[in-house]
Structures are given as structure tokens and as C-alpha cells.
Design a protein around this motif. Structure first.
Motif, PDB file in Angstrom:
ATOM      1  N   LEU A   1       0.829  -1.203   0.000  1.00 33.40           N
ATOM      2  CA  LEU A   1       0.000   0.000   0.000  1.00 33.40           C
ATOM      3  C   LEU A   1       0.861   1.249   0.000  1.00 33.40           C
ATOM      4  N   ALA A   2       1.880   1.274   0.852  1.00 31.03           N
ATOM      5  CA  ALA A   2       2.755   2.443   0.909  1.00 31.03           C
ATOM      6  C   ALA A   2       3.461   2.681  -0.414  1.00 31.03           C
ATOM      7  N   LEU A   3       3.931   1.615  -1.050  1.00 29.36           N
ATOM      8  CA  LEU A   3       4.617   1.776  -2.338  1.00 29.36           C
ATOM      9  C   LEU A   3       3.652   2.265  -3.406  1.00 29.36           C
ATOM     10  N   ALA A   4       2.403   1.777  -3.370  1.00 34.40           N
ATOM     11  CA  ALA A   4       1.413   2.248  -4.341  1.00 34.40           C
ATOM     12  C   ALA A   4       1.127   3.725  -4.141  1.00 34.40           C
ATOM     13  N   ARG A   5       0.982   4.132  -2.885  1.00 38.98           N
ATOM     14  CA  ARG A   5       0.736   5.555  -2.604  1.00 38.98           C
ATOM     15  C   ARG A   5       1.898   6.425  -3.061  1.00 38.98           C
ATOM     16  N   GLU A   6       3.111   6.009  -2.680  1.00 39.80           N
ATOM     17  CA  GLU A   6       4.277   6.832  -2.976  1.00 39.80           C
ATOM     18  C   GLU A   6       4.616   6.846  -4.457  1.00 39.80           C
ATOM     19  N   ALA A   7       4.260   5.788  -5.168  1.00 44.02           N
ATOM     20  CA  ALA A   7       4.534   5.755  -6.605  1.00 44.02           C
ATOM     21  C   ALA A   7       3.861   6.915  -7.314  1.00 44.02           C
ATOM     22  N   VAL A   8       2.707   7.334  -6.822  1.00 43.45           N
ATOM     23  CA  VAL A   8       1.984   8.458  -7.437  1.00 43.45           C
ATOM     24  C   VAL A   8       2.748   9.755  -7.258  1.00 43.45           C
ATOM     25  N   ARG A   9       3.506   9.861  -6.166  1.00 45.82           N
ATOM     26  CA  ARG A   9       4.162  11.121  -5.800  1.00 45.82           C
ATOM     27  C   ARG A   9       5.597  11.211  -6.292  1.00 45.82           C
ATOM     28  N   VAL A  10       6.083  10.171  -6.933  1.00 44.90           N
ATOM     29  CA  VAL A  10       7.494  10.119  -7.322  1.00 44.90           C
ATOM     30  C   VAL A  10       7.823  11.197  -8.351  1.00 44.90           C
ATOM     31  N   ASP A  11       8.847  11.967  -8.068  1.00 37.61           N
ATOM     32  CA  ASP A  11       9.323  12.993  -8.993  1.00 37.61           C
ATOM     33  C   ASP A  11      10.635  12.502  -9.598  1.00 37.61           C
ATOM     34  N   ALA A  12      10.508  11.655 -10.602  1.00 39.90           N
ATOM     35  CA  ALA A  12      11.687  11.055 -11.242  1.00 39.90           C
ATOM     36  C   ALA A  12      11.273  10.579 -12.617  1.00 39.90           C
ATOM     37  N   ASP A  13      12.269  10.337 -13.460  1.00 39.09           N
ATOM     38  CA  ASP A  13      11.993   9.792 -14.791  1.00 39.09           C
ATOM     39  C   ASP A  13      11.946   8.273 -14.783  1.00 39.09           C
ATOM     40  N   VAL A  14      12.671   7.679 -13.829  1.00 38.35           N
ATOM     41  CA  VAL A  14      12.819   6.231 -13.793  1.00 38.35           C
ATOM     42  C   VAL A  14      12.505   5.716 -12.389  1.00 38.35           C
ATOM     43  N   ILE A  15      11.733   4.629 -12.335  1.00 42.54           N
ATOM     44  CA  ILE A  15      11.458   3.941 -11.077  1.00 42.54           C
ATOM     45  C   ILE A  15      12.028   2.532 -11.177  1.00 42.54           C
TER      46      ILE A  15
END
Length: 325
Positions: free
Chosen positions: A67-81
């Protein structure tokens, strides 16, 4: 090109209680290279709680449960994950960041739950139970999520079911999670015979043995464990809920009935709690390593792609979950 110098000695101080210095010395080159590559690629590393300490504490930018990773994925400020976890987690990150490049270090990092059910199976369940909402655990492929009404994690499953306002749901694919949540939520569940190969191996006898060997131990089980294991434990919760309880309550000794690296990562961070380790290893999580994270960033390899139609429908199910979590 940006240059990054990372203080690997400072990083080692985070894990010196769980990683011998001689072992850390073999890791420092990869760790330094990964930090440099993250700067060059404008990349971030998302790591699940089941990753080993050198990944979790040494190179990850964001850590947590599904859940935390799903939430934070939306907020990621990067070109690559780079997703240091298993494949369905990387797919979820891609669903929520369609414009970003999402990489997995090892394509073989799968999941017994995700592999237990197909989109065709879900369509048949819906045909057999018309009108019953489908709640799908995030531990599934994007194709399965696309056939669902809403997703859930082990941490929010009860809240997701309660949000539907119904007394009957299809909850897939983990039959243990469904049984444990149904008991707490007071609903009837139609489920699927999927099980996590890690949590399914625990038994109530394991819990009894832990209590005999470690007086006063607090036993915390993941809800993917069989119902009799959960019933024999003091409490059940997601990995994030386990961590929060240990961090806030500081029990004298704790046994986490889940994947092994969870205890290692807590022990590295919270040193005044004795961690008992009756744990099982996840072979898929352990396919991630510093070496293949480095290789993923160097070669920009193992990119996650999802069919656009599948992605749109799967994203809607994940978004519905995030809206109530």
C-alpha cells in the motif's frame, strides 16, 4: 552529468547490527555505483519491506508495504522507477506512472498469488456470481486487476470491503487473507484457492513453539497466514502495521510471522527490541540484489510495459482503492 559521492560508512552505521563489516565491504562498490546511477538517470528505488537490509537501508529511496509503495509511486518525482520487489508491484507502479520508465531488476521475481489466477478465472467467477463486487488483492497481475471492481492490500482490505456496503464479496486470490478479513469485517466471501508460498508454511504449532522458547514474546502474524496461525497470534497486520506497532510500543521481544528480511530491517532500525525469527524466505523477493539493481540502471533493462486497455481498467481499480485508503 551529475556526480554523486555517497558516504558508505554512514550507510553502514544503519545496518551494522545485522550485516558484518566484512560482508559490507563486498557491497560498497555496487552501493556507490547505484547512488551515482540514480543521479545520472533521475531514478528512484522503491523497495518492499521484504528486501534485504543492504537494499532496504543502503540504496532505497522509498520503502514500505504494498500500500505504501502504491501511494508513494503516485508522488514520485523522477523519470525512472526501479522496483525492488516482485513483478506485480512494478506493474502497479507503472499503472500509476504511465509516463515514467519502470524497471525490475529480475524478470523472474514473481509471486505465487499472482500466478494462481488469470483474467479468465475472474471473468468466470463474475459469471457464476452476477452482481457480486470483485475485490482483488494487489498481489495480482494487471490483467486480473482489470477485471476487478476495486483492489486492496493486507493493510486496507477491511476498509475496502466495508466501503462497498455489501454483505457478500468476491475476494481473490488469497484464500487465507479472505478468510481472515471476512471474519473481521463480518461479510461472506467467495474466494479462490490461492496462497502465498511463504505465509502458507507457518503453522499454529510454530506459534506454540515460539511461545515455549521465548517467554513473554509478542507474536505478530501477517494476514496471509492460515486462520489458525492468525488466531494463535497476539495480533495480525500488514508489514507496515507490524513496523508501526513495534516502533510505537517497543515490546521487549517480538516474533514476526512473515518473510525473514522484515525482522532484519526492523532490527537494524529499532535496536532495543529483541527480534525472534521463526521466518520463511521468499525466493522471489530474494531475486533482487545490489548487482542486478545496478545492472538495471546501467542498461535501463527489464522495462515494465502494460497493454493500454488493460492498464486503463486496472488503474481504475487501483485508484478506487487509493481513494479510500
Amino acid at each position: 552529468m551529475p556526480t554523486v559521492t555517497i558516504d558508505t560508512e554512514a550507510l553502514y552505521q544503519r545496518v551494522d547490527s545485522v550485516i558484518p563489516r566484512i560482508e559490507w565491504a563486498t557491497m560498497e562498490d555496487d552501493i556507490a555505483a547505484i547512488w551515482r546511477l540514480k543521479a545520472e538517470r533521475n531514478a528512484v528505488i522503491l523497495a518492499h519491506n521484504y528486501q534485504t537490509p543492504e537494499i532496504f537501508h543502503g540504496v532505497a529511496d522509498i520503502v514500505g508495504d504494498s500500500l505504501a509503495l502504491a501511494r508513494e509511486a503516485v508522488r514520485v518525482d523522477a523519470d525512472v522507477i526501479v522496483l525492488a520487489g516482485v513483478h506485480f508491484m512494478a506493474e502497479t507502479a507503472k499503472l500509476l506512472n504511465p509516463e515514467k520508465t519502470v524497471l525490475v531488476p529480475d524478470l523472474r521475481a514473481g509471486c505465487s498469488l499472482a500466478e494462481s489466477i488469470t483474467a479468465a478465472d475472474v471473468r468466470q467467477l463474475k459469471a457464476d456470481n452476477p452482481g457480486v463486487p470483485v475485490v482483488t488483492y494487489v498481489n495480482t497481475s494487471a490483467a486480473v486487476k482489470a477485471e476487478s471492481d476495486i483492489c486492496c492490500t493486507s493493510g486496507n482490505a477491511k476498509a475496502v470491503i466495508e466501503s462497498l456496503g455489501t454483505d457478500r464479496v468476491i475476494m481473490i486470490p488469497d484464500e487465507h487473507l479472505a478468510a481472515n478479513i471476512a471474519r473481521d469485517a463480518g461479510v461472506e466471501v467467495i474466494t479462490w484457492p490461492g496462497r502465498c508460498e511463504v505465509h502458507d508454511r507457518f503453522t499454529a504449532a510454530d506459534i506454540e513453539q515460539v511461545r515455549r522458547d521465548h517467554e513473554g514474546v509478542l507474536v505478530m502474524a501477517h494476514p496471509e497466514c492460515p486462520p489458525d496461525v492468525v488466531a494463535a497470534s497476539d495480533m495480525a497486520g500488514s508489514t507496515a502495521q507490524m513496523l508501526a506497532h513495534v516502533a510505537h510500543q517497543r515490546p521487549k521481544r517480538v516474533a514476526l510471522i512473515t518473510e525473514c528480511s522484515m525482522s532484519d530491517n526492523i532490527a537494524a532500525e529499532i535496536r532495543d527490541v529483541e527480534m525472534i525469527r521463526p521466518c520463511n524466505l521468499c525466493p522471489h523477493m530474494k531475486r533482487n540484489s545490489l548487482a542486478n539493481i545496478r545492472a538495471a540502471l546501467e542498461g535501463m533493462q527489464h522495462e515494465v510495459t502494460i497493454d493500454p486497455d488493460v492498464a486503463d481498467r486496472a488503474r481504475a481499480a487501483v485508484d478506487r482503492m487509493l481513494a479510500i485508503s
